[in-house]
Design an enzyme around this catalytic site. Structure first.
Site, PDB file in Angstrom:
ATOM      1  N   PRO A 101       0.889  -1.163   0.026  1.00 53.14           N
ATOM      2  CA  PRO A 101      -0.174   0.020  -0.030  1.00 53.14           C
ATOM      3  C   PRO A 101       0.869   1.120   0.075  1.00 53.14           C
ATOM      4  O   PRO A 101       0.309   2.385  -0.074  1.00 53.14           O
ATOM      5  CB  PRO A 101      -0.913  -0.150   1.382  1.00 53.14           C
ATOM      6  N   ARG A 147      -2.988  -8.952 -20.195  1.00 58.64           N
ATOM      7  CA  ARG A 147      -3.934  -8.673 -21.453  1.00 58.64           C
ATOM      8  C   ARG A 147      -3.283  -7.918 -22.492  1.00 58.64           C
ATOM      9  O   ARG A 147      -3.823  -7.714 -23.867  1.00 58.64           O
ATOM     10  CB  ARG A 147      -5.396  -8.233 -20.803  1.00 58.64           C
TER      11      ARG A 147
HETATM   12  N1  SAH Z   1       1.741  -2.754   7.722  1.00 55.27           N
HETATM   13  C1  SAH Z   1       1.624  -2.473   6.256  1.00 55.27           C
HETATM   14  C2  SAH Z   1       0.335  -3.086   5.573  1.00 55.27           C
HETATM   15  C3  SAH Z   1       0.389  -4.695   5.552  1.00 55.27           C
HETATM   16  S1  SAH Z   1      -0.628  -5.429   4.594  1.00 55.27           S
HETATM   17  C4  SAH Z   1       1.684  -0.759   6.006  1.00 55.27           C
HETATM   18  O1  SAH Z   1       0.987  -0.340   6.664  1.00 55.27           O
HETATM   19  O2  SAH Z   1       2.297  -0.607   5.038  1.00 55.27           O
HETATM   20  C5  SAH Z   1      -0.064  -6.645   4.313  1.00 55.27           C
HETATM   21  C6  SAH Z   1       0.511  -7.006   2.707  1.00 55.27           C
HETATM   22  O3  SAH Z   1      -0.883  -6.781   1.897  1.00 55.27           O
HETATM   23  C7  SAH Z   1       1.419  -6.012   2.360  1.00 55.27           C
HETATM   24  O4  SAH Z   1       2.558  -6.270   2.469  1.00 55.27           O
HETATM   25  C8  SAH Z   1       1.223  -6.030   0.888  1.00 55.27           C
HETATM   26  O5  SAH Z   1       1.883  -7.169   0.051  1.00 55.27           O
HETATM   27  C9  SAH Z   1      -0.319  -6.141   0.569  1.00 55.27           C
HETATM   28  N2  SAH Z   1      -1.241  -5.159   0.529  1.00 55.27           N
HETATM   29  C10 SAH Z   1      -2.161  -4.489   1.354  1.00 55.27           C
HETATM   30  N3  SAH Z   1      -2.727  -3.520   0.942  1.00 55.27           N
HETATM   31  C11 SAH Z   1      -2.243  -3.334  -0.228  1.00 55.27           C
HETATM   32  C12 SAH Z   1      -2.620  -2.224  -1.605  1.00 55.27           C
HETATM   33  N4  SAH Z   1      -3.313  -1.292  -1.134  1.00 55.27           N
HETATM   34  N5  SAH Z   1      -1.861  -2.513  -2.713  1.00 55.27           N
HETATM   35  C13 SAH Z   1      -0.818  -3.475  -2.923  1.00 55.27           C
HETATM   36  N6  SAH Z   1      -0.607  -4.586  -1.774  1.00 55.27           N
HETATM   37  C14 SAH Z   1      -1.358  -4.448  -0.530  1.00 55.27           C
END
Ligand code: SAH
Length: 245
Positions: free
Chosen positions: A87, A152
């Protein structure tokens, strides 16, 4: 193209790749998929992939050794990109998708729990991609979103090579609406221009609808789009019609 996914939940990825366009991609040989579990790169008896965070606090962090060993084994070609789903990354756009689709290999790294040890990112990660400003429990769904968008675009996947070029975002605009039979449904008629089938009139209707849609829904895109002289004429028509209304 080779697409490899590094995940603690390989079944989530493998299952999703069995359907629709993903299956077509594989059968047509447009992309080769690999799914890898870092647990298979552990060297301890309990095959441990996560550990408590330094400094304390809730949640677990994916350990660096198995992840790095796994990624290093999986990377096959010089033009490979290791992409971390997070994220905290850049929000995925069609521009990222186009760039990644030109590579020989994409290795997609899925986090879980609190995420991955920061040193994995420092050592190996080229791109950090988010699918939006919200937090999921794991990187598997984001990885599938990215992979779907990338494959795609590979040659031969959509059957009709022009259909990807006309999609929303490809030329900076949203795509025109689509209709199929019947010509009238619950009192709603398909636009005459489309039914009559004069190619020039159809093209004009589509371009104008695309401009109108983008103007109404995504004026930010329209402001950045590369517009032709005809586009400007169509926008002037749209403006004149709006005044009449
Ligand atoms: N503690 C982290 C969030 C971990 S969420 C932070 O605050 O940044 C767990 C995993 O889910 C992440 O390592 C990522 O691979 C995935 N993830 C969660 N939300 C995401 C998003 N919006 N886009 C891409 N990957 C995401």
């Amino acid at each position: 193209m080779r697409v490899d996914v590094v995940t603690l939940f390989p079944e989530m990825i493998a299952h999703a790749l069995q359907f629709s366009i993903m299956a077509r991609v594989r059968d047509a040989g447009a992309a080769v998929f690999g799914v890898h579990n870092p647990r298979d790169w552990t060297t301890d008896r309990h095959r441990i992939v996560d550990d408590a965070p330094y400094g304390g606090g809730a949640g677990m962090v994916l350990k660096p050794e198995p992840l790095v060993a796994c990624i290093e084994d999986v990377v096959r070609v010089p033009d490979a990109a290791v992409v971390l789903m997070t994220p905290q990354g850049e929000t995925l756009t069609q521009a990222h998708v186009r760039r990644l689709a030109r590579l020989g290999q994409m290795v997609v790294l899925c986090g879980h729990y609190e995420g991955i040890d920061e040193r994995v990112r420092e050592l190996l990660v080229a791109d950090e991609i988010s699918i939006g400003d919200y937090v999921l429990t794991g990187g598997e769904l984001p990885a599938l979103v990215l992979i779907d968008a990338v494959v795609r675009l590979l040659p031969g996947v959509l059957g009709n090579d022009t259909s990807a070029e006309e999609d929303s975002f490809e030329d900076g605009l949203l795509e025109h609406p689509h209709y199929t039979r019947p010509p009238e449904f619950r009192g709603l008629r398909v636009p005459e221009e489309l039914i009559e089938g004069d190619h020039a009139a159809v093209a004009r209707w589509r371009r104008k609808s695309s401009l109108l849609r983008t103007l109404r829904r995504r004026p930010d895109l329209l402001a950045r789009a590369d517009l032709s002289a005809t586009d400007r004429e169509l926008l002037a028509e749209i403006a004149a019609e709006a005044v009449e209304e």
